[in-house]
Write a protein that holds these residues in place. Structure first.
Motif, mmCIF file in Angstrom:
data_model
loop_
_atom_site.group_PDB
_atom_site.id
_atom_site.type_symbol
_atom_site.label_atom_id
_atom_site.label_comp_id
_atom_site.label_asym_id
_atom_site.label_seq_id
_atom_site.Cartn_x
_atom_site.Cartn_y
_atom_site.Cartn_z
ATOM 1 N N THR A 1 41.712 -26.434 43.774
ATOM 2 C CA THR A 1 41.013 -25.160 43.937
ATOM 3 C C THR A 1 39.904 -25.260 44.964
ATOM 4 O OG1 THR A 1 41.498 -24.561 41.639
ATOM 5 C CG2 THR A 1 39.696 -23.386 42.738
ATOM 6 N N VAL A 2 39.102 -26.319 44.881
ATOM 7 C CA VAL A 2 38.003 -26.420 45.842
ATOM 8 C C VAL A 2 38.529 -26.684 47.244
ATOM 9 C CG1 VAL A 2 36.285 -27.150 44.153
ATOM 10 C CG2 VAL A 2 37.612 -28.883 45.327
ATOM 11 N N ARG A 3 39.686 -27.357 47.347
ATOM 12 C CA ARG A 3 40.252 -27.549 48.684
ATOM 13 C C ARG A 3 40.690 -26.221 49.273
ATOM 14 N NH1 ARG A 3 42.899 -32.333 46.327
ATOM 15 N NH2 ARG A 3 41.718 -34.145 46.950
ATOM 16 N N SER A 4 41.233 -25.347 48.426
ATOM 17 C CA SER A 4 41.636 -24.037 48.931
ATOM 18 C C SER A 4 40.408 -23.216 49.317
ATOM 19 C CB SER A 4 42.476 -23.287 47.885
ATOM 20 O OG SER A 4 41.700 -22.973 46.738
ATOM 21 N N LEU A 5 39.327 -23.351 48.541
ATOM 22 C CA LEU A 5 38.086 -22.674 48.909
ATOM 23 C C LEU A 5 37.576 -23.196 50.238
ATOM 24 C CD1 LEU A 5 36.200 -22.754 45.478
ATOM 25 C CD2 LEU A 5 37.118 -20.723 46.602
ATOM 26 N N GLN A 6 37.691 -24.515 50.408
ATOM 27 C CA GLN A 6 37.233 -25.131 51.651
ATOM 28 C C GLN A 6 38.043 -24.630 52.832
ATOM 29 O OE1 GLN A 6 38.592 -29.046 52.395
ATOM 30 N NE2 GLN A 6 36.651 -29.730 53.244
ATOM 31 N N ALA A 7 39.372 -24.544 52.648
ATOM 32 C CA ALA A 7 40.235 -24.115 53.748
ATOM 33 C C ALA A 7 39.883 -22.701 54.193
ATOM 34 C CB ALA A 7 41.695 -24.188 53.317
ATOM 35 N N ALA B 1 36.290 -34.317 46.478
ATOM 36 C CA ALA B 1 37.347 -33.302 46.470
ATOM 37 C C ALA B 1 37.288 -32.398 47.689
ATOM 38 C CB ALA B 1 37.257 -32.463 45.194
ATOM 39 N N PHE B 2 36.093 -32.099 48.158
ATOM 40 C CA PHE B 2 35.981 -31.164 49.276
ATOM 41 C C PHE B 2 36.373 -31.761 50.620
ATOM 42 C CE2 PHE B 2 33.952 -27.982 46.727
ATOM 43 C CZ PHE B 2 34.166 -26.817 47.445
ATOM 44 N N GLU B 3 36.311 -33.052 50.756
ATOM 45 C CA GLU B 3 36.713 -33.697 52.015
ATOM 46 C C GLU B 3 36.030 -33.020 53.214
ATOM 47 O OE1 GLU B 3 40.962 -33.410 51.991
ATOM 48 O OE2 GLU B 3 41.191 -34.939 50.455
ATOM 49 N N SER B 4 34.734 -32.811 53.102
ATOM 50 C CA SER B 4 34.008 -32.034 54.107
ATOM 51 C C SER B 4 33.632 -32.809 55.358
ATOM 52 C CB SER B 4 32.725 -31.462 53.479
ATOM 53 O OG SER B 4 33.046 -30.571 52.433
ATOM 54 N N PHE B 5 33.827 -34.125 55.338
ATOM 55 C CA PHE B 5 33.288 -34.925 56.427
ATOM 56 C C PHE B 5 34.368 -35.551 57.299
ATOM 57 C CE2 PHE B 5 30.449 -35.079 52.720
ATOM 58 C CZ PHE B 5 29.384 -34.359 53.248
ATOM 59 N N ALA B 6 35.541 -34.922 57.310
ATOM 60 C CA ALA B 6 36.648 -35.463 58.096
ATOM 61 C C ALA B 6 36.315 -35.528 59.576
ATOM 62 C CB ALA B 6 37.905 -34.621 57.871
ATOM 63 N N GLU B 7 35.658 -34.488 60.093
ATOM 64 C CA GLU B 7 35.349 -34.467 61.527
ATOM 65 C C GLU B 7 34.407 -35.593 61.900
ATOM 66 O OE1 GLU B 7 33.481 -31.542 64.998
ATOM 67 O OE2 GLU B 7 33.377 -30.949 62.892
ATOM 68 N N ILE B 8 33.400 -35.816 61.068
ATOM 69 C CA ILE B 8 32.464 -36.896 61.344
ATOM 70 C C ILE B 8 33.172 -38.242 61.290
ATOM 71 C CG2 ILE B 8 30.387 -38.047 60.486
ATOM 72 C CD1 ILE B 8 29.404 -35.326 59.551
ATOM 73 N N SER B 9 34.064 -38.401 60.322
ATOM 74 C CA SER B 9 34.812 -39.657 60.206
ATOM 75 C C SER B 9 35.677 -39.887 61.430
ATOM 76 C CB SER B 9 35.671 -39.634 58.940
ATOM 77 O OG SER B 9 34.863 -39.524 57.793
ATOM 78 N N HIS B 10 36.265 -38.825 61.959
ATOM 79 C CA HIS B 10 37.102 -38.951 63.146
ATOM 80 C C HIS B 10 36.303 -39.442 64.351
ATOM 81 C CE1 HIS B 10 40.089 -35.825 61.352
ATOM 82 N NE2 HIS B 10 40.245 -37.025 60.846
ATOM 83 N N ALA C 1 26.003 -27.130 50.497
ATOM 84 C CA ALA C 1 27.036 -26.119 50.251
ATOM 85 C C ALA C 1 27.881 -26.488 49.040
ATOM 86 C CB ALA C 1 27.934 -25.970 51.479
ATOM 87 N N ILE C 2 28.094 -27.775 48.837
ATOM 88 C CA ILE C 2 28.932 -28.232 47.726
ATOM 89 C C ILE C 2 28.153 -28.261 46.420
ATOM 90 C CG2 ILE C 2 30.235 -30.202 46.812
ATOM 91 C CD1 ILE C 2 30.834 -30.966 49.735
#
Length: 334
Positions: free
Chosen positions: A6-12, A172-181, A252-253
């Protein structure tokens, strides 16, 4: 799917808006396929575009963020109602069987008994179909109810400041993918007193270009070494932009009013004479102050003045190691 789904869908849905730097990056990536076919001057212009876009992305990290999670709203979501087998199909079939009256031809050809047997068969088939539909509805309800219970549980725990709930939600939110990249690793710590600190390992030398690319008046590509002062300024803005991005995502989370972000990078350890990963920025981001920033216009390095922070920076020398903020100092804010 559970609350994590659910939170991933909210994030998307929250990330549908995209800053210009990323849109430009996608356009340039598409054009890369045509690079070999470009004329020399076109290639030069393309390389400068890619270079400038990369710098733009590095310095605008703070402009992106997911929408805040409405934990209070999740708590108030009504509990899904358990379905009831209404036996509607059986009732209609039974009504047809009990109200059956043979017509003239059925009596003449003695078809009444056969017809009644057929009607009773339809009653049994209707019973089976009612049960099949009920079981399907029950399975859907069990899934929905489990998700509702999980959402409510995590929401209650988040609002209560539960340590593990904070970490679970962040994961669960996986919000930091861009920073990790971009080569930055993040570690989350919930200190005694409930203050959450994100330790961000910034690999500035791996991310920030060591050269400057520009176009000459002739349209040809000019590549020259980046002055150390310019490199250090970019490094500072990138570090501060990343820290602000991480702080915004965490606020935000979570329901916390304050989070700490500590950025680490390789700097000279004066006692050993060796480069060592040490804190170069430690900042306490308060929700009220972050919400009051004009994020499209701020200079990320200057913006740190709005918060309690430790940072030692000189244009000629770059960052020096600092002491991370003491989380206990801010425990009451949480």
């Amino acid at each position: 799917m559970g609350w994590k789904g659910t939170v991933r869908s909210l994030q998307a849905s929250a990330r549908r808006s995209e800053r210009n730097a990323h849109r430009r990056q996608r356009e340039l990536e598409k054009r890369h396929k045509e690079y070999a076919k470009m004329e020399a001057l076109e290639q030069a212009a393309y390389e400068v575009d890619v270079y400038e876009n990369h710098i733009d992305i590095l310095l605008s990290m703070h402009k992106d963020c997911a929408d805040p999670v409405k934990w209070n709203r999740l708590i108030s979501n009504p509990e899904p109602r358990q379905p009831i087998n209404s036996c509607a199909l059986e009732q209609r079939a039974t009504h047809s069987a009990t109200t059956y009256r043979p017509n003239f031809w059925a009596r003449i050809f003695k078809l009444e008994a056969r017809k009644r047997v057929a009607l009773m068969g339809k009653v049994r088939a209707a019973q089976a179909e009612d049960e099949r539909q009920y079981q399907a509805q029950l399975d859907e309800w069990k899934t929905a109810h489990a998700e509702w219970a999980e959402q409510r549980d995590i929401a209650v725990r988040i609002l209560d400041g539960d340590r593990q709930a904070k970490l679970d939600a962040i994961e669960a939110f996986e919000s930091f993918a861009e920073i990790s990249h971009l080569g930055s690793a993040i570690q989350m710590i919930v200190h005694e007193g409930g203050v959450l600190e994100a330790k961000v390992a910034i690999h500035g030398s791996d991310v920030i270009p060591s050269e400057i690319k520009s176009l000459l008046k002739s349209g040809k590509l000019s590549t020259k070494a980046m002055p150390i002062g310019r490199f250090n300024e970019l490094h500072q803005d990138y570090v501060c932009s990343c820290a602000l991005r991480v702080g915004r995502e965490l606020l935000a989370i979570l329901s916390d009013e304050l989070v700490i972000v500590t950025a680490l990078d390789n700097v000279l350890n004066g006692s050993t004479g060796h480069m060592q990963e040490q804190p170069i920025l430690s900042v306490a981001f308060s929700r009220s102050t972050v919400d009051g920033l004009n994020l499209e216009s701020i200079d990320p390095s200057d913006a740190m003045k709005n918060f309690v922070h430790n940072m030692s920076f000189k244009k000629a020398a770059g960052f020096s190691a600092v002491t991370a903020l003491d989380a206990q100092r801010f425990a009451e804010a949480v």
